[in-house]
Write a protein that holds these residues in place. Structure first.
Motif, PDB file in Angstrom:
ATOM      1  N   THR A 155      35.671  26.224  39.710  1.00  0.00           N
ATOM      2  CA  THR A 155      36.169  27.593  39.735  1.00  0.00           C
ATOM      3  C   THR A 155      36.318  28.083  38.297  1.00  0.00           C
ATOM      4  OG1 THR A 155      38.486  26.882  39.794  1.00  0.00           O
ATOM      5  CG2 THR A 155      37.391  27.230  41.915  1.00  0.00           C
ATOM      6  N   THR A 156      36.497  29.389  38.155  1.00  0.00           N
ATOM      7  CA  THR A 156      36.647  29.968  36.816  1.00  0.00           C
ATOM      8  C   THR A 156      37.811  30.943  36.803  1.00  0.00           C
ATOM      9  OG1 THR A 156      35.232  31.896  37.183  1.00  0.00           O
ATOM     10  CG2 THR A 156      34.143  29.856  36.510  1.00  0.00           C
ATOM     11  N   SER A 157      38.320  31.201  35.582  1.00  0.00           N
ATOM     12  CA  SER A 157      39.395  32.182  35.451  1.00  0.00           C
ATOM     13  C   SER A 157      39.522  32.623  33.996  1.00  0.00           C
ATOM     14  CB  SER A 157      40.732  31.593  35.921  1.00  0.00           C
ATOM     15  OG  SER A 157      41.765  32.557  35.804  1.00  0.00           O
ATOM     16  N   THR A 158      39.870  33.890  33.816  1.00  0.00           N
ATOM     17  CA  THR A 158      40.265  34.391  32.498  1.00  0.00           C
ATOM     18  C   THR A 158      41.778  34.528  32.414  1.00  0.00           C
ATOM     19  OG1 THR A 158      39.966  36.673  33.263  1.00  0.00           O
ATOM     20  CG2 THR A 158      38.083  35.616  32.157  1.00  0.00           C
ATOM     21  N   ASN A 159      42.484  34.133  33.490  1.00  0.00           N
ATOM     22  CA  ASN A 159      43.946  34.173  33.532  1.00  0.00           C
ATOM     23  C   ASN A 159      44.464  32.752  33.333  1.00  0.00           C
ATOM     24  OD1 ASN A 159      46.701  34.099  34.397  1.00  0.00           O
ATOM     25  ND2 ASN A 159      46.389  35.970  35.583  1.00  0.00           N
ATOM     26  N   GLN A 160      44.847  32.421  32.109  1.00  0.00           N
ATOM     27  CA  GLN A 160      45.223  31.051  31.781  1.00  0.00           C
ATOM     28  C   GLN A 160      46.359  30.546  32.652  1.00  0.00           C
ATOM     29  OE1 GLN A 160      45.706  29.509  27.551  1.00  0.00           O
ATOM     30  NE2 GLN A 160      47.862  29.595  28.156  1.00  0.00           N
TER      31      GLN A 160
END
Length: 433
Positions: free
Chosen positions: A66-71
């Motif tokens: 999965t990916t995220s820009t919300n740390q």
């Protein structure tokens, strides 16, 4: 096999494709696990995600990507964090390398003023990482490759209770540099390197079972003054013979500073500027391979290669699978494993990793010929970690002045002021002049 949730901070970086290829190479050790790729640019995260998913599918692995820009949200309930990011990107590194040259000081990624500025930028993000982990994943461990890894580890160890270990191939790759420069068989040179990351030395060294230094001295005497395509290696060989200790070749910056400074000042481009020219080609290759059902990264078209961060991957597997391995790592000198350094100092040494954690081996002291500069760099490391985590401008100048590459207080003050102003977008207000 371990079924863990691993966050990769820097999962959209130019090194991430090679790192995830390495994870998939070890895939059976992580079958059933989830990887969360965290970074700032979603489009690059998408490329690495698709590439990794196709690699996993091709190998028959049950691995979720999965990916995220919300740390903060991406870190929720993770077991481990692999940290490998470049704060400010290569643009900031270019400033690290270029600005010091104006002041007659070497600019470098992890050494001297450039390394200090990278540390200040890195620590700001690591500090936020630690705060988020405390809230959403209090049992997580950090496996760190973010540079300067020793200063990052020092900051986390000094100011939090979060377990952290940092990794670098240096103790493995530095002895072969000296052996090859000497025209010797690298497999026969056995050297145990310890100290501070990127600034380690051997406390033991043999060649084919004999004392290494008479052999190295004979080879250096035969080679000195002759033309060479490996000036870095020859300098490391010269240094090894002079100090009777196999060095990290980063010490060339300290012991051959005048020559290297001139070379850097005369060079058309810095190392980071060269890399920036190459980045579009790397990403083109990653995008091409992401469209393949059986992706294959090419060594010379991948930033850093196709097996990145393997020491950390080995350590993660050893810990969560309780499969003991021996490797170098950076950890606090808690029980005085390395004589000559405070117990709170993060040092680089060899040891074992297993399901219970990291177990350093008791070390012999460094030779007196090299102990002093390494201790000075350890104090610089502590001062920089403090400045990055909670300090002000005065703390940062003190840290810069503590580095052996900086010649005077007036240079430290002027150099820090210019570098901090140029990098103000990536630094907290308290560190801005």
């Amino acid at each position: 096999m371990a079924r863990v949730k691993i966050a990769y901070l820097g999962g959209g970086s130019s090194r991430a494709a090679g790192t995830m290829a390495s994870f998939m190479h070890h895939g059976k050790e992580f079958d059933g696990s989830e990887f969360v790729l965290i970074d700032l640019e979603q489009d690059r995260l998408d490329v690495v995600q698709k590439l990794t998913q196709n690699m996993a599918r091709n190998r028959g692995l049950d691995i979720t990507i999965t990916t995220s820009t919300n740390q903060r949200e991406a870190l929720r309930d993770v077991d481990a964090v692999l940290s490998s990011f470049r704060p400010g990107g290569f643009e900031a590194r270019a400033l690290d390398e270029r600005i010091p040259l104006k002041y007659g000081v070497i600019g470098q990624e992890t050494q001297g003023p450039g390394g200090m500025m990278m540390a200040l930028r890195s620590i700001q993000i690591i500090k936020s990482l630690c705060a988020d982990l405390s809230d959403v994943a209090p049992g997580a461990r950090i496996f760190n490759y973010t540079n300067p890894i020793n200063i990052v580890s020092q900051a986390v160890s000094d100011y939090t209770d979060i377990p952290i270990a940092s990794f670098c191939e240096g103790p493995i790759v530095f002895p072969p540099v000296v052996a090859k420069a000497a025209g010797l068989d690298p497999d026969k040179l056995k050297a145990n390197l310890v100290g501070i990351n990127h600034n380690c030395w051997s406390n033991e060294a043999t060649y084919d079972g004999q004392d290494a230094f008479p052999i190295l001295r004979e080879r250096y005497e035969a080679l000195k003054g002759k033309p060479t395509d490996d000036i870095n290696g020859l300098r490391a060989l010269h240094l090894a013979v002079a100090m009777e200790s196999i060095p990290s070749d980063y010490f060339n910056y300290y012991y051959f500073r005048d020559e290297i400074l001139r070379e850097r000042q005369l060079a058309e481009k810095t190392r980071s500027e060269i890399i920036m020219d190459e980045l579009p080609g790397y990403w083109q290759h990653y995008r091409e391979q992401a469209e393949s059902d059986a992706p294959q990264l090419e060594q010379d078209r991948s930033r850093g290669g196709i097996h990145e961060l393997e020491l950390a991957i080995d350590a993660i597997s050893a810990y969560y699978n309780d499969a003991p391995i021996r490797q170098p790592f950076n950890i606090t000198n808690t029980e005085g494993w390395l004589p000559g350094f405070d117990e709170s100092t993060v040092v680089e040494l060899w040891g074992t990793v297993d399901g219970k954690g990291f177990h350093p081996e008791k070390q012999k002291p460094l030779p007196h010929s090299v102990l002093g500069i390494t201790q000075q760099l350890a104090e610089y490391q502590i001062l920089t970690a403090r400045a990055g985590w909670e300090g002000n401008v005065a703390d940062a100048v003190r840290a810069m002045m503590a580095n052996p590459l900086v010649p005077s207080l007036s240079v430290a003050e002027a150099l820090y002021a210019e570098m901090a102003h140029a990098q103000r977008a990536w630094l907290p207000e308290r560190l801005l002049p």
